[in-house]
Design a protein around this motif. Sequence first.
Motif, short mmCIF file in Angstrom:
data_model
loop_
_atom_site.label_atom_id
_atom_site.label_comp_id
_atom_site.label_asym_id
_atom_site.label_seq_id
_atom_site.Cartn_x
_atom_site.Cartn_y
_atom_site.Cartn_z
N PRO A 34 0.79 -1.01 -0.04
CA PRO A 34 0.12 -0.06 -0.14
C PRO A 34 0.83 1.33 -0.06
N GLU A 35 0.45 2.44 -0.77
CA GLU A 35 1.10 3.72 -0.36
C GLU A 35 1.15 4.33 0.62
N VAL A 36 0.08 4.19 1.46
CA VAL A 36 0.19 4.65 2.70
C VAL A 36 -0.26 3.60 3.88
N CYS A 37 0.18 3.90 4.96
CA CYS A 37 0.24 2.91 6.07
C CYS A 37 -1.16 2.06 6.20
N PRO A 38 -1.02 1.00 6.05
CA PRO A 38 -2.54 0.34 6.23
C PRO A 38 -2.97 -0.01 7.48
N TYR A 39 -1.96 0.32 8.69
CA TYR A 39 -2.45 -0.08 9.89
C TYR A 39 -2.76 1.30 10.83
N THR A 40 -3.60 1.40 11.45
CA THR A 40 -3.67 2.51 12.68
C THR A 40 -2.42 2.51 13.63
N LEU A 41 -2.36 3.51 14.26
CA LEU A 41 -1.35 3.72 15.17
C LEU A 41 -1.61 2.52 16.21
N GLU A 42 -3.07 2.48 16.81
CA GLU A 42 -3.23 1.66 17.79
C GLU A 42 -2.91 0.06 17.37
N GLN A 43 -3.23 -0.30 16.19
CA GLN A 43 -2.90 -1.52 15.81
C GLN A 43 -1.36 -1.74 15.68
N THR A 44 -0.65 -0.82 15.13
CA THR A 44 0.79 -1.02 15.17
C THR A 44 1.43 -1.08 16.46
N LEU A 45 1.02 -0.45 17.49
CA LEU A 45 1.58 -0.69 18.83
C LEU A 45 0.81 -1.88 19.62
N ASP A 46 -0.22 -2.27 19.19
CA ASP A 46 -1.01 -3.46 19.94
C ASP A 46 -0.21 -4.81 20.30
N LEU A 47 0.19 -5.19 21.20
CA LEU A 47 1.00 -6.34 21.30
C LEU A 47 0.43 -7.65 20.67
N GLN A 48 -0.83 -7.59 20.81
CA GLN A 48 -1.54 -8.87 20.22
C GLN A 48 -1.77 -8.65 18.59
N PHE A 49 -1.68 -7.55 17.79
CA PHE A 49 -2.23 -7.39 16.68
C PHE A 49 -1.09 -8.07 15.64
N LEU A 50 -1.60 -8.80 14.67
CA LEU A 50 -0.83 -9.20 13.51
C LEU A 50 -1.69 -9.00 12.18
N PRO A 51 -1.03 -8.39 11.16
CA PRO A 51 -2.00 -8.40 10.08
C PRO A 51 -1.97 -9.80 9.44
N ILE A 52 -3.22 -9.94 8.77
CA ILE A 52 -3.48 -11.19 8.21
C ILE A 52 -2.89 -11.21 6.57
#
Length: 143
Positions: A125-143
């Motif tokens: 993606p041209e721009v970040c596909p993750y929110t800041l909250e997702q990025t810093l969330d210890l449990q979040f991993l993109p699918i």
Amino acid sequence: MTDLYETDFYGWIQNQVNLLKTKQWQQLDHLNLIEEIEALGRKERQELRNRLGILLGHLLKWQFQPNKRTNSWLGTIREQRVQIKFLLQDSPSLKPYLNQVLPDAYELGLALAIRETKLGEQIFPEVCPYTLEQTLDLQFLPI
């Protein structure tokens, strides 16, 4: 005083610390001291940006190369999140800077992902596909 700054930086620092401890304000190398303190603030912001960039790069690798996921990538994702958490605990006034630096950090992360995956830039993606909250969330991993 300026000569010492130019020839022996560590010695200059020790001298400035001594002058501060003994409240010898007039003897301080004010101009260089101000410059060094400002540089420390820039370094903190740079560290935050760079760690966020590494984190975003590994999240992109995780998402766009699911068949190559490794514990090493997972470890890097976790380590960067923890290091960012510690950095923000030590310097809470950096927290508002996160939103400001996210686009630059994404650019760094994108470069890392392109370099390490050998996938073309058009895949990501041209721009970040993750929110800041997702990025810093210890449990979040993109699918």
